[in-house]
Design a protein around this motif. Structure first.
Motif, PDB file in Angstrom:
ATOM      1  N   ALA A   1       1.631   8.729  19.389  1.00  0.00           N
ATOM      2  CA  ALA A   1       2.562   9.844  19.604  1.00  0.00           C
ATOM      3  C   ALA A   1       1.832  11.185  19.555  1.00  0.00           C
ATOM      4  N   GLY A   2       0.897  11.331  18.617  1.00  0.00           N
ATOM      5  CA  GLY A   2       0.146  12.577  18.516  1.00  0.00           C
ATOM      6  C   GLY A   2      -0.689  12.841  19.754  1.00  0.00           C
ATOM      7  N   LEU A   3      -1.369  11.793  20.250  1.00  0.00           N
ATOM      8  CA  LEU A   3      -2.181  11.948  21.462  1.00  0.00           C
ATOM      9  C   LEU A   3      -1.302  12.277  22.670  1.00  0.00           C
ATOM     10  N   GLY A   4      -0.119  11.661  22.701  1.00  0.00           N
ATOM     11  CA  GLY A   4       0.769  11.905  23.833  1.00  0.00           C
ATOM     12  C   GLY A   4       1.225  13.340  23.927  1.00  0.00           C
ATOM     13  N   MET A   5       1.250  14.051  22.808  1.00  0.00           N
ATOM     14  CA  MET A   5       1.698  15.442  22.810  1.00  0.00           C
ATOM     15  C   MET A   5       0.597  16.422  23.242  1.00  0.00           C
TER      16      MET A   5
ATOM     17  N   ALA B   1       7.412  14.328  17.148  1.00  0.00           N
ATOM     18  CA  ALA B   1       6.198  14.975  17.657  1.00  0.00           C
ATOM     19  C   ALA B   1       6.518  15.845  18.872  1.00  0.00           C
ATOM     20  N   THR B   2       7.369  15.359  19.756  1.00  0.00           N
ATOM     21  CA  THR B   2       7.721  16.115  20.959  1.00  0.00           C
ATOM     22  C   THR B   2       8.493  17.379  20.607  1.00  0.00           C
ATOM     23  N   THR B   3       9.405  17.261  19.658  1.00  0.00           N
ATOM     24  CA  THR B   3      10.182  18.429  19.230  1.00  0.00           C
ATOM     25  C   THR B   3       9.274  19.516  18.670  1.00  0.00           C
TER      26      THR B   3
END
Length: 575
Positions: A29-33, A146-148
């Motif tokens: 999730a962190g990498l995706g952001m 993470a996206t928020t």
């Protein structure tokens, strides 16, 4: 313990694997952001300024993040499925072991198809929730958080505008989930009814009964009606709240366009790169949120299945195992003031006081429903008396371990059951380590070796569903051989020769007479041949012991036993 805690407890043994899954999810999730921020720099700096080196680094970073995220996803999928399948195995095994511990009374009042449905349909129904949905929830929640955060860092005004509608979506999802949960409980009950009907009507016995009674068409119509009801419930379940969810999905679809509109009318300037990066994040947010809303509905529906599974696990174990090992029992059986009844019905046995000396043969006779079989089953502790005690060599059978009691008391019931396996496998069920020589010796003692040896495949012959490839007499003799193989010091023969012709019965009785030497034999009597040579005959009437003695003594008494013998023309005792 609440339902939520019980479900959570299923995963506790695998918390290390779950921690690894969680770690992979967080990293992914962190990498995706990071990619949307790289995209913003591409649009706002690298492309406008024609900075090729910066563009190469940014694009390379985006590609690397995609590759790493894909690899992490494979590992996450493996670990999550591994944990899920282990949990499913534990749940299936726990339910099965618990059912094995329930008393015989539970199975006499519960349809076999109902039990099968709980293990197959209900546990199968929650499998997807356990194996994939739990991980999906964690992954989606992490992605949403993470996206928020990333959206707020890009532009807090756009973030507030985009997130303002989320509470409405959550409220709609909860309403739909509650409706589907209620329908799911009804649907599983309907599936259990169909499973029971299939198990009962499509077994060999069910097919035979349906054909001989001319009810095949009626059974087909009944199945058709049950199936139509189930189909209707499936449609209702899938359509529950469909319009509400469609409105939610439509709102998600138009949100990016509204962001462009908001950015265009906003008094503060917003760069193109920020808007594109923001809508990219928004797209990544909408998918997990939409997924969570759908998962919420499925989880709500699956709660009904967990309730049905826990209902079985919460059933009390009426017969608890003792701790005493019965070692080399002599075979003395004593009933001390035994009272027994099924549920709240009238007493089946009343104040039975009987001592069966080691190595003797006792016959129990009486009219149907007098309690003969129940008294025999109490010896093997298939039931426990409400009052009094059943003792084996002075030890209360309630204090004995199940294994040692099963080794001490062998039962051949009037309801012969053979597995759909070879004759050798059916016999070895009694003694897994039995040699071929021991198996043949037991078969000879039961007067069935010759019949088996004459078959083309001999002991490897498959008996067929419930043994329907063999006659009643042959099945009964195989069952007797199975008990002989165990060589228990106490034998309970519940009308074990009732399915045999006179000639075969005499042969088996002769074998059992030799086998009974030095061991205790309790015979639920059916024919006079099983009664004449008994050391003691017990006559039960409405659960009470009204006469006892030898055959000659009871005839001389001229009481009820003598009347039974006279009524049956001296050839058969009413069972």
């Amino acid at each position: 313990m609440s339902r939520g805690r019980r479900i959570t407890a299923l995963f506790l043994p695998y918390r290390r694997r779950l921690a690894a899954v969680l770690g992979l999810i967080v990293v992914s999730a962190g990498l995706g952001m990071v990619s949307p921020f790289l995209l913003r720099e591409v649009l706002d700096q690298a492309l406008p300024e024609r900075d090729k080196e910066l563009l190469a680094w940014l694009v390379g970073g985006m590609i690397a993040i995609s590759v790493i995220t894909g690899v992490l996803g494979v590992g996450q999928t493996y670990l999550s499925n591994d944990v899920g399948q282990r949990v499913m195995h534990d749940l299936r095994a726990t339910v099965y072991k618990h059912l094995q511990r329930l008393s015989l009374a539970f199975f006499t009042r519960t349809r076999t198809g109902e039990v099968q449905s709980r293990i197959a349909n209900d546990i199968g129904g929650v499998q997807n929730v356990v194996t994939t949905t739990a991980t999906s929830i964690t992954s989606n929640v992490t992605t949403v958080v993470a996206t928020t955060v990333a959206m707020v860092l890009l532009d807090w005004r756009l973030a507030v505008f985009s997130l303002a509608v989320l509470p409405f979506f959550v409220a709609v999802s909860r309403r739909v989930g509650n409706r589907r949960r209620a329908i799911s409980a009804t649907r599983q009950s309907a599936m259990a009814d169909i499973s029971a009907l299939v198990q009962e009507s499509l077994s060999v016995s069910g097919i035979l009964l349906g054909k001989t009674m001319g009810r095949s068409a009626t059974l087909a119509e009944r199945f058709s009606a049950e199936s139509a009801n189930l189909a209707d419930l499936e449609v209702r379940s899938r359509m529950a709240g469909r319009w509400s969810m469609a409105a939610v999905q439509t709102s998600f679809a138009v949100m990016p366009a509204l962001v462009y509109l908001f950015a265009g009318f906003s008094p503060a300037s917003v760069t193109i790169g920020t808007v594109v990066a923001f809508t990219t994040l928004q797209t990544r947010l909408l998918f997990p949120v939409n997924s969570l809303l759908g998962v919420g509905v499925e989880v709500q529906s699956s709660m009904a299945l967990f309730d049905r599974i826990f209902e079985y696990l919460d059933m009390p174990v009426e017969i608890e195992e003792g701790t005493t090992e019965l070692r080399c029992p002599r075979g003395e059986v004593r009933f001390e003031d035994v009272w027994f009844r099924y549920s709240d019905e009238q007493w089946t046995l009343r104040g039975i006081d009987v001592t069966v000396a080691p190595g003797t043969k006792v016959a129990i006779v009486g009219e149907t429903g007098s309690g003969k079989t129940t008294l025999g089953y109490l010896t093997a502790r298939l039931y426990d008396p409400q009052r009094g005690r059943v003792l084996l060599d002075g030890t209360d059978v309630r204090e004995a371990t199940f294994a040692s009691l099963a080794d001490a008391v062998g039962v051949v019931s009037q309801e012969t059951y053979l597995f759909h396996a070879s004759i050798r496998e059916n016999l070895r069920f009694a003694k897994p380590d039995a040699s071929d020589e021991e198996i043949e010796t037991a078969a000879r003692a039961a007067q069935v070796h010759g019949t088996i040896a004459s078959l083309p495949e001999g002991y490897e012959t498959v008996v067929g569903e419930r043994g329907f490839r063999f006659s009643g007499g042959e099945k009964q003799r195989i069952a007797i051989a199975r008990t002989i193989l165990r060589n228990p010091p106490v034998l309970v023969l519940d009308e074990a020769t009732s399915a045999l012709d006179v000639q075969t019965e005499r042969a088996v009785e002769e074998a059992l007479r030799e086998l009974a030497a030095g061991r205790t034999t309790i015979v639920i009597a059916h024919r006079l041949s099983t009664v004449r040579d008994a050391d003691q005959i017990l006559l039960l009437d409405a659960g009470e012991l009204v006469e006892r003695g030898t055959h000659d003594e009871l005839l001389a008494l001229g009481g009820r036993y003598a009347a039974l013998v006279e009524r049956d023309a001296g050839s058969e005792i009413v069972a």
